[in-house]
Design a protein around this motif. Structure first.
Motif, mmCIF file in Angstrom:
data_model
loop_
_atom_site.group_PDB
_atom_site.id
_atom_site.type_symbol
_atom_site.label_atom_id
_atom_site.label_comp_id
_atom_site.label_asym_id
_atom_site.label_seq_id
_atom_site.Cartn_x
_atom_site.Cartn_y
_atom_site.Cartn_z
ATOM 1 N N LYS A 90 60.656 -5.985 9.080
ATOM 2 C CA LYS A 90 60.852 -4.579 8.703
ATOM 3 C C LYS A 90 59.508 -3.889 8.454
ATOM 4 N N ILE A 91 58.603 -4.585 7.773
ATOM 5 C CA ILE A 91 57.281 -4.007 7.518
ATOM 6 C C ILE A 91 56.548 -3.791 8.836
ATOM 7 N N ASN A 92 56.566 -4.785 9.707
ATOM 8 C CA ASN A 92 55.881 -4.666 10.991
ATOM 9 C C ASN A 92 56.445 -3.514 11.819
ATOM 10 N N THR A 93 57.740 -3.362 11.824
ATOM 11 C CA THR A 93 58.385 -2.317 12.617
ATOM 12 C C THR A 93 58.052 -0.921 12.106
ATOM 13 N N ASN A 94 57.925 -0.758 10.807
ATOM 14 C CA ASN A 94 57.729 0.569 10.216
ATOM 15 C C ASN A 94 56.301 0.868 9.787
ATOM 16 N N SER A 95 55.389 -0.038 10.017
ATOM 17 C CA SER A 95 54.009 0.170 9.582
ATOM 18 C C SER A 95 53.176 0.808 10.694
ATOM 19 N N HIS A 96 52.049 1.330 10.294
ATOM 20 C CA HIS A 96 51.108 1.935 11.229
ATOM 21 C C HIS A 96 49.715 1.435 10.912
ATOM 22 N N GLY A 97 48.940 1.216 11.953
ATOM 23 C CA GLY A 97 47.589 0.699 11.773
ATOM 24 C C GLY A 97 46.613 1.776 11.355
ATOM 25 N N MET A 98 45.630 1.359 10.599
ATOM 26 C CA MET A 98 44.535 2.241 10.202
ATOM 27 C C MET A 98 43.324 1.803 10.999
ATOM 28 N N LEU A 99 43.030 2.569 12.018
ATOM 29 C CA LEU A 99 41.986 2.222 12.980
ATOM 30 C C LEU A 99 40.623 2.689 12.512
ATOM 31 N N ALA A 100 39.653 1.810 12.632
ATOM 32 C CA ALA A 100 38.262 2.192 12.384
ATOM 33 C C ALA A 100 37.717 2.698 13.707
ATOM 34 N N VAL A 101 37.653 4.010 13.858
ATOM 35 C CA VAL A 101 37.281 4.619 15.128
ATOM 36 C C VAL A 101 35.904 4.161 15.594
ATOM 37 N N GLY A 118 63.014 23.435 15.348
ATOM 38 C CA GLY A 118 64.141 22.554 15.632
ATOM 39 C C GLY A 118 63.812 21.386 16.550
ATOM 40 N N GLU A 119 62.622 21.376 17.149
ATOM 41 C CA GLU A 119 62.228 20.281 18.045
ATOM 42 C C GLU A 119 61.943 19.023 17.227
ATOM 43 N N GLU A 120 62.356 17.893 17.744
ATOM 44 C CA GLU A 120 62.096 16.619 17.076
ATOM 45 C C GLU A 120 60.595 16.341 17.024
ATOM 46 N N LEU A 121 60.126 15.881 15.879
ATOM 47 C CA LEU A 121 58.727 15.494 15.715
ATOM 48 C C LEU A 121 58.575 14.052 16.169
ATOM 49 N N THR A 122 57.643 13.814 17.088
ATOM 50 C CA THR A 122 57.487 12.478 17.652
ATOM 51 C C THR A 122 56.032 12.027 17.644
ATOM 52 N N LEU A 123 55.866 10.729 17.586
ATOM 53 C CA LEU A 123 54.566 10.059 17.661
ATOM 54 C C LEU A 123 54.640 9.022 18.753
ATOM 55 N N SER A 124 53.524 8.588 19.242
ATOM 56 C CA SER A 124 53.522 7.416 20.108
ATOM 57 C C SER A 124 53.117 6.228 19.258
ATOM 58 N N TYR A 125 53.920 5.188 19.318
ATOM 59 C CA TYR A 125 53.632 3.984 18.546
ATOM 60 C C TYR A 125 52.621 3.087 19.249
ATOM 61 N N ILE A 126 52.304 3.405 20.482
ATOM 62 C CA ILE A 126 51.397 2.574 21.280
ATOM 63 C C ILE A 126 50.438 3.474 22.067
ATOM 64 N N ASP A 127 49.493 2.875 22.758
ATOM 65 C CA ASP A 127 48.528 3.607 23.578
ATOM 66 C C ASP A 127 49.251 4.193 24.791
ATOM 67 N N THR A 128 49.311 5.513 24.875
ATOM 68 C CA THR A 128 50.040 6.158 25.964
ATOM 69 C C THR A 128 49.301 6.092 27.293
ATOM 70 N N LYS A 179 58.564 -3.484 22.802
ATOM 71 C CA LYS A 179 59.552 -4.546 22.574
ATOM 72 C C LYS A 179 58.990 -5.598 21.622
ATOM 73 N N ALA A 180 57.735 -6.011 21.846
ATOM 74 C CA ALA A 180 57.130 -7.066 21.035
ATOM 75 C C ALA A 180 56.782 -6.601 19.622
ATOM 76 N N GLU A 181 56.257 -5.383 19.502
ATOM 77 C CA GLU A 181 55.746 -4.926 18.207
ATOM 78 C C GLU A 181 56.727 -4.077 17.405
ATOM 79 N N LYS A 182 57.551 -3.303 18.081
ATOM 80 C CA LYS A 182 58.457 -2.390 17.377
ATOM 81 C C LYS A 182 59.929 -2.714 17.608
ATOM 82 N N HIS A 183 60.202 -3.682 18.466
ATOM 83 C CA HIS A 183 61.546 -4.245 18.652
ATOM 84 C C HIS A 183 62.575 -3.272 19.224
ATOM 85 N N PHE A 184 62.152 -2.452 20.182
ATOM 86 C CA PHE A 184 63.124 -1.611 20.885
ATOM 87 C C PHE A 184 62.659 -1.385 22.320
ATOM 88 N N HIS A 185 63.617 -1.001 23.156
ATOM 89 C CA HIS A 185 63.351 -0.704 24.567
ATOM 90 C C HIS A 185 63.229 0.807 24.698
#
Length: 122
Positions: A10-21, A80-90, A102-108
């Motif tokens: 659950k933590i892995n699925t809902n967490s976000h990384g803090m990247l050192a740019v 009214g538009e849904e707010l979206t993020l990309s969970y991965i590198d687009t 699939k591997a990191e966030k467990h969905f297709h």
């Protein structure tokens, strides 16, 4: 009692990384309730980034300085538009994006861009 593996998933699925740019690596992950509410899109209308409240160059612990995530729009968002993020590198290929989600966030991913003929890195 909830098994530890279930909590970790659950933590892995809902967490976000803090990247050192400047170093292009993930320093830590965190649970940010507001950020976690946004669904994934391969063509997101927002992005998230760590917010450094107290820029202190003498602070050797980089993650301590970044305590919040900030959401920013990448384009105008309609009412009214849904707010979206990309969970991965687009910029990755469809196949790589699908595999990572699939591997990191467990969905297709069912984004419309998944079904497009052209691909980003092809």
């Amino acid at each position: 009692m909830v098994p530890q593996a279930h909590i970790a998933a659950k933590i892995n699925t809902n967490s976000h990384g803090m990247l050192a740019v400047e170093r292009r690596r993930t320093l830590a992950i965190g649970l940010f309730p507001t950020v976690s509410l946004a669904n994934h899109s391969c063509e997101p209308n927002m992005y998230y980034s760590p917010y450094r409240e107290t820029p202190d160059p003498s602070d050797l612990c980089e993650t301590r300085a970044y305590t919040k995530m900030v959401l920013r729009a990448v384009r105008d968002i309609k009412v009214g538009e849904e707010l979206t993020l990309s969970y991965i590198d687009t910029n990755e290929t469809r196949e790589t994006r699908q595999r990572l989600l699939k591997a990191e966030k467990h969905f297709h991913c069912q984004c419309k861009c998944v079904h497009m003929e052209s691909d980003r890195r092809d």
